[in-house]
Scaffold this active site. Structure first.
Site, short mmCIF file in Angstrom:
data_model
loop_
_atom_site.label_atom_id
_atom_site.label_comp_id
_atom_site.label_asym_id
_atom_site.label_seq_id
_atom_site.Cartn_x
_atom_site.Cartn_y
_atom_site.Cartn_z
N LYS A 118 0.80 -1.22 0.00
CA LYS A 118 0.00 0.00 0.00
C LYS A 118 0.84 1.28 0.00
O LYS A 118 0.38 2.30 -0.52
CB LYS A 118 -0.98 0.00 1.18
CG LYS A 118 -1.92 -1.22 1.22
CD LYS A 118 -2.69 -1.41 -0.08
CE LYS A 118 -3.41 -2.76 -0.11
NZ LYS A 118 -4.00 -3.08 -1.41
N ARG A 295 -8.35 -7.23 -9.90
CA ARG A 295 -9.14 -8.42 -10.23
C ARG A 295 -10.50 -7.99 -10.76
O ARG A 295 -10.85 -6.80 -10.69
CB ARG A 295 -9.38 -9.24 -8.95
CG ARG A 295 -10.12 -8.43 -7.90
CD ARG A 295 -10.71 -9.23 -6.77
NE ARG A 295 -11.63 -8.42 -5.99
CZ ARG A 295 -11.30 -7.64 -4.98
NH1 ARG A 295 -10.05 -7.57 -4.59
NH2 ARG A 295 -12.21 -6.93 -4.36
#
Ligand code: MV4
Length: 510
Positions: A118, A295
């Protein structure tokens, strides 16, 4: 690139079936995999071939990389689609697929990796000119250094896990005195969940909306944004209602967020379908990059319905090295789409996951209704996998029309055998604040007391009566000789009346 004619679908439930359907429409064969618990699931029969991959626990089946690649090889697949969850965002899986000479229907492993870290993602976004939430772009080594950052940013702040996502390893810190304990707690949780305890600090945004932008990128260097999804109606990081478009976005803001999203995807060399999550500040048009989901997502259908694009078919084309059929200049949202996730959870018992047998299922249909399910009548629902049974998705010319259509479809839906979230949605859709679009990520928390109080559920009596009527008829038919199992034409309504009476009794027993 190798010609793709057969695709292994490395997933289960509604998304496996969704991907198999896309394969068939693209002229491809699909190979299903299934755990022992899923041997009777519809995705198994929808595919040309199905390979058993192990016992019910996901760790022994849907997460078993070796088994999946062996299944693909044994059945002559050239590609693997991971769906969502399970192995879909694990760079080592994407790498193993490539090493086996197969095509991963998804992004390059390097893009998964960059977005999975992150702080790395925040640095890349900053460099690409994508606005990020004020905070650190490196891990903070201890609570004291986190405190330094918090003093600079101003309280409250959030401690977040560098390896995190989805809310795990996250702690709110309102004042300096809470820092030490919060740091310890977040670090421990991150270590247990991700095997890495590194934390970073972000300014805490109050009551933002959760808006995400769908992107598609092909191997020819084109990246397009398919507008936003409004995902603020969530509970404990589980989304419950998603819609497109968001009432909070003007065309100008949509354009700015779409530009930021395509820049984000470009910055990590993204290919395939992906989603950039943003927080949108209330009453403003300030938005901040949160994370990227590398995804296909659960809620992709609302985008498909308002943009007229089949995202999964595009993923398959892109994986085969073909150009996508989507052109930025011609993309405009049309009408409004809403998705309700029908889960095996009891909304009147704090969304306790439920098990049971789907004894009766009546599926909603008609104009503007899409039912993406992974189960059918007769299936057992276990605790081995997530509780999503089906996605009920509707389209309408306007948001109001879509809401009314969703209410109609929810009233058509009958599920007997286990508690589901169905009635919860009927209640939310009646709320004046929801109908005004006056929502943010805290909406359900603030409302849930009033919404989920146990009590009479008149909205479910009608569907229950219908279900009970059919079950009563089934029982009667089973008890009688076959020649009278067919309802006599001279007494057409008796069973309905009896069934309704029985339905009321069933309803009281539930
Ligand atoms: C935030 C936030 C407020 N301020 N970051 C939750 C999960 C993870 N993806 C990021 N999350 C949040 N990050 C800052 N600086 C509020 C949340 C958050 C949230 C975000 C999106 C959707 C639902 C949420 C529910 C609670 C908290």
């Amino acid at each position: 690139m190798a010609q793709i004619t057969r695709v292994l679908v490395a997933n289960r439930g509604e998304i496996a079936l969704r991907i198999i359907r896309a394969c068939h429409e693209e002229g491809l064969e699909a190979v299903a995999v299934y755990s022992h618990a899923d041997r009777l699931s519809p995705h198994v029969r929808a595919a040309e071939l199905a390979v058993p991959i192990g016992p019910a626990p996901a760790i022994d089946s849907y997460l078993n990389i070796g088994r999946l690649i062996e299944a693909a090889r044994a059945t002559g697949c050239q590609a693997i689609h991971p769906g969502y969850g399970f192995l879909s965002e694990r760079a080592p899986f994407a790498e193993a697929v490539a090493r086996a000479g197969l095509v991963f229907v998804g992004p390059p492993p390097a893009a998964i990796q960059a977005m999975g870290d992150k702080v790395e993602a925040r640095r890349r976004m900053q460099a690409a000119g994508v606005p990020i939430v004020p905070g650190t772009t490196q891990a903070v080594p201890d609570a004291r250094r986190a405190g330094d950052a918090a003093a600079r940013l101003g309280f409250p702040v959030l401690l977040k896990a560098v390896a995190g996502g989805g809310g795990k390893g996250m702690r709110l810190v309102r004042e300096p005195g809470e820092l030490e304990a919060a740091f310890q707690a977040a670090e421990g949780e991150a270590l247990r969940a991700f095997g890495a305890g590194d934390l970073y600090v972000e300014k805490y945004l109050l009551r933002p909306r959760h808006i995400e932008i769908q992107v598609l990128a092909d191997t020819r260097g084109r990246i397009v944004a398919l507008g936003e999804r409004e995902c603020s109606i969530q509970r404990r990081h589980q989304k419950l209602i998603e819609e497109a478009p968001s009432v909070a976005l003007s065309p100008a803001l949509r354009r700015r967020m779409s530009e930021a999203a395509t820049a984000a995807a470009g910055a990590v060399g993204y290919v395939s379908a992906g989603t950039i999550e943003f927080l949108l500040a209330p009453e403003e048009s300030d938005f901040y990059f949160l994370e990227m989901n590398t995804r296909l997502q659960v809620e992709h259908p609302v985008t498909e319905l308002v943009y007229g694009v089949d995202i999964v078919r595009e993923q398959l084309r892109i994986a085969a090295g073909q150009p996508m059929r989507v052109h930025a200049g011609t993309l405009h949202p049309r009408g409004h789409a809403i998705e309700c996730r029908i889960t095996a959870e009891d909304p009147f018992a704090d969304f306790l996951p439920a098990t049971g047998s789907l004894r009766y299922l009546r599926v909603p249909s008609g104009p503007g209704v899409r039912w993406d399910a992974g189960v059918e009548q007769g299936n057992d629902v276990t605790l081995f996998y997530d509780p999503l049974l089906a996605k009920l998705v509707v389209w309408g010319e306007t948001r109001d029309v879509a809401i009314e259509r969703m209410r109609r479809a929810l009233r058509e839906l009958v599920i007997v055998g286990l508690p589901t979230s169905q009635a919860f949605y009927l209640r939310v859709l009646e709320e004046p604040s929801f109908r005004r679009g006056d929502i943010d990520i805290t909406y359900l928390e603030r409302l849930s007391g009033a919404l989920l109080a146990p009590g009479p559920r008149p909205e479910l009596l009608r569907p229950l009566a219908v279900a009970a009527a059919l079950l009563a008829e089934e029982r009667r038919a089973a008890a009688q000789p076959p020649e009278v199992a067919v309802r006599p034409p001279d007494r057409p309504t008796t069973w309905v009346v009896e069934g309704r009476r029985e339905g009321l009794r069933e309803g009281l027993r539930q």
